[in-house]
Design a protein around this motif. Structure first.
Motif, PDB file in Angstrom:
ATOM      1  N   HIS A 153      -0.428   6.438  -6.819  1.00 54.16           N
ATOM      2  CA  HIS A 153      -1.881   7.057  -7.005  1.00 54.16           C
ATOM      3  C   HIS A 153      -1.771   8.633  -6.711  1.00 54.16           C
ATOM      4  O   HIS A 153      -2.295   9.216  -7.472  1.00 54.16           O
ATOM      5  N   LEU A 154      -1.257   8.821  -5.591  1.00 52.50           N
ATOM      6  CA  LEU A 154      -1.080  10.091  -5.094  1.00 52.50           C
ATOM      7  C   LEU A 154      -0.291  11.210  -6.252  1.00 52.50           C
ATOM      8  O   LEU A 154      -0.601  12.222  -6.311  1.00 52.50           O
ATOM      9  N   PHE A 155       0.870  10.675  -6.640  1.00 53.85           N
ATOM     10  CA  PHE A 155       1.707  11.445  -7.560  1.00 53.85           C
ATOM     11  C   PHE A 155       0.896  11.572  -8.856  1.00 53.85           C
ATOM     12  O   PHE A 155       1.006  12.537  -9.591  1.00 53.85           O
ATOM     13  N   LEU A 156       0.243  10.252  -9.345  1.00 51.62           N
ATOM     14  CA  LEU A 156      -0.099  10.301 -10.818  1.00 51.62           C
ATOM     15  C   LEU A 156      -1.775  11.120 -10.693  1.00 51.62           C
ATOM     16  O   LEU A 156      -2.043  12.137 -11.740  1.00 51.62           O
ATOM     17  N   ASN A 157      -2.357  11.028  -9.528  1.00 52.84           N
ATOM     18  CA  ASN A 157      -3.691  12.045  -9.394  1.00 52.84           C
ATOM     19  C   ASN A 157      -3.546  13.244  -8.865  1.00 52.84           C
ATOM     20  O   ASN A 157      -4.676  14.052  -9.361  1.00 52.84           O
ATOM     21  N   HIS A 158      -2.514  13.598  -8.231  1.00 57.23           N
ATOM     22  CA  HIS A 158      -2.723  14.997  -7.334  1.00 57.23           C
ATOM     23  C   HIS A 158      -1.272  15.601  -7.694  1.00 57.23           C
ATOM     24  O   HIS A 158      -1.323  17.014  -7.397  1.00 57.23           O
ATOM     25  N   ASP A 207      -6.550   0.307  -9.725  1.00 55.94           N
ATOM     26  CA  ASP A 207      -7.468   0.743  -8.705  1.00 55.94           C
ATOM     27  C   ASP A 207      -8.305  -0.305  -7.896  1.00 55.94           C
ATOM     28  O   ASP A 207      -8.295   0.024  -6.657  1.00 55.94           O
ATOM     29  N   TRP A 208      -8.394  -1.327  -8.365  1.00 60.70           N
ATOM     30  CA  TRP A 208      -9.183  -2.625  -7.731  1.00 60.70           C
ATOM     31  C   TRP A 208      -8.133  -3.256  -6.781  1.00 60.70           C
ATOM     32  O   TRP A 208      -8.467  -3.372  -5.670  1.00 60.70           O
ATOM     33  N   LEU A 209      -6.759  -3.225  -7.151  1.00 60.17           N
ATOM     34  CA  LEU A 209      -5.845  -3.751  -6.251  1.00 60.17           C
ATOM     35  C   LEU A 209      -5.768  -2.707  -4.927  1.00 60.17           C
ATOM     36  O   LEU A 209      -5.623  -3.148  -3.727  1.00 60.17           O
ATOM     37  N   LEU A 210      -5.702  -1.407  -5.189  1.00 62.05           N
ATOM     38  CA  LEU A 210      -5.731  -0.382  -4.134  1.00 62.05           C
ATOM     39  C   LEU A 210      -6.872  -0.455  -3.319  1.00 62.05           C
ATOM     40  O   LEU A 210      -6.579  -0.503  -2.025  1.00 62.05           O
ATOM     41  N   LEU A 211      -8.153  -0.733  -3.998  1.00 66.64           N
ATOM     42  CA  LEU A 211      -9.317  -0.653  -3.158  1.00 66.64           C
ATOM     43  C   LEU A 211      -9.322  -1.898  -2.271  1.00 66.64           C
ATOM     44  O   LEU A 211      -9.428  -1.929  -1.149  1.00 66.64           O
ATOM     45  N   THR A 212      -8.734  -3.103  -2.707  1.00 62.28           N
ATOM     46  CA  THR A 212      -8.788  -4.289  -2.396  1.00 62.28           C
ATOM     47  C   THR A 212      -8.018  -4.556  -0.986  1.00 62.28           C
ATOM     48  O   THR A 212      -8.422  -4.953   0.032  1.00 62.28           O
ATOM     49  N   LEU A 253       0.637  -0.935   0.055  1.00 61.70           N
ATOM     50  CA  LEU A 253       0.122  -0.089  -0.169  1.00 61.70           C
ATOM     51  C   LEU A 253       0.989   1.375  -0.049  1.00 61.70           C
ATOM     52  O   LEU A 253       0.539   2.118  -0.702  1.00 61.70           O
ATOM     53  N   ILE A 254       2.158   1.144   0.796  1.00 67.03           N
ATOM     54  CA  ILE A 254       2.831   2.406   0.593  1.00 67.03           C
ATOM     55  C   ILE A 254       3.194   2.592  -0.897  1.00 67.03           C
ATOM     56  O   ILE A 254       2.959   3.833  -1.250  1.00 67.03           O
ATOM     57  N   PHE A 255       3.513   1.675  -1.552  1.00 64.58           N
ATOM     58  CA  PHE A 255       4.143   1.948  -3.199  1.00 64.58           C
ATOM     59  C   PHE A 255       2.666   2.292  -4.018  1.00 64.58           C
ATOM     60  O   PHE A 255       2.736   3.180  -4.572  1.00 64.58           O
ATOM     61  N   LEU A 256       1.764   1.662  -3.679  1.00 65.09           N
ATOM     62  CA  LEU A 256       0.110   1.979  -4.357  1.00 65.09           C
ATOM     63  C   LEU A 256      -0.122   3.313  -4.259  1.00 65.09           C
ATOM     64  O   LEU A 256      -0.579   4.005  -5.092  1.00 65.09           O
ATOM     65  N   ALA A 257      -0.200   3.694  -3.096  1.00 67.45           N
ATOM     66  CA  ALA A 257      -0.837   4.870  -2.475  1.00 67.45           C
ATOM     67  C   ALA A 257       0.294   6.046  -3.045  1.00 67.45           C
ATOM     68  O   ALA A 257      -0.396   7.105  -3.367  1.00 67.45           O
ATOM     69  N   LEU A 258       1.280   5.867  -2.817  1.00 62.61           N
ATOM     70  CA  LEU A 258       2.268   7.033  -3.524  1.00 62.61           C
ATOM     71  C   LEU A 258       2.250   7.176  -4.954  1.00 62.61           C
ATOM     72  O   LEU A 258       2.248   8.312  -5.392  1.00 62.61           O
TER      73      LEU A 258
END
Length: 135
Positions: free
Chosen positions: A39-44, A70-75, A32-37
């Protein structure tokens, strides 16, 4: 009331739900550390906030990779968070009846949110140009 330091030992025994939960918590946390970072970089960071629109999401979701991402991040985020709540309930709710009721409610909420998120990702309709283009 007992205060947890968060540095628990690995559950003893040959396996079971607690051992699986212990390993899942650590592996999902690192992922999640990598997925969230990302996500934040690409979307914000790389995308102007005023350009975050249905059109942008539609353009990204035309590629199945982003839906899977996004499904993996959600799950992982949902299961990681709900597993943490399950541990808190186990640690601090002493009554067996209340613990069963709260964990059953938690399981039902987890299933509900997982199904809603998955259905949304699967059924999202990629559309043509809608609104101003920032792409």
């Amino acid at each position: 009331m007992r205060i947890s330091s968060g540095y628990g030992q690995r559950p003893m025994g040959a396996g079971g739900i607690e051992t699986f939960s212990w390993y899942f918590f650590r592996i999902s946390g690192v992922a999640l550390i990598f997925l969230a970072l990302i996500h934040l970089f690409l979307n914000h960071v790389t995308t102007d906030v005023s350009c975050t629109s249905y059109q942008l999401v539609s353009a990204r979701y035309s590629n199945p990779f982003w839906r899977l991402y996004d499904w993996l991040l959600l799950t992982l985020a949902l299961l990681h968070g709900m597993n943490g709540l399950r541990v808190v309930i186990d640690d601090y709710v002493r009554s067996r009846g209340w613990r069963l009721a709260l964990q059953s409610t938690l399981g039902l909420l987890t299933l509900t949110f997982f199904l809603l998120g998955t259905i949304t990702l699967i059924t999202f309709q990629v559309s043509g140009a809608i609104g101003p283009s920032c792409l």
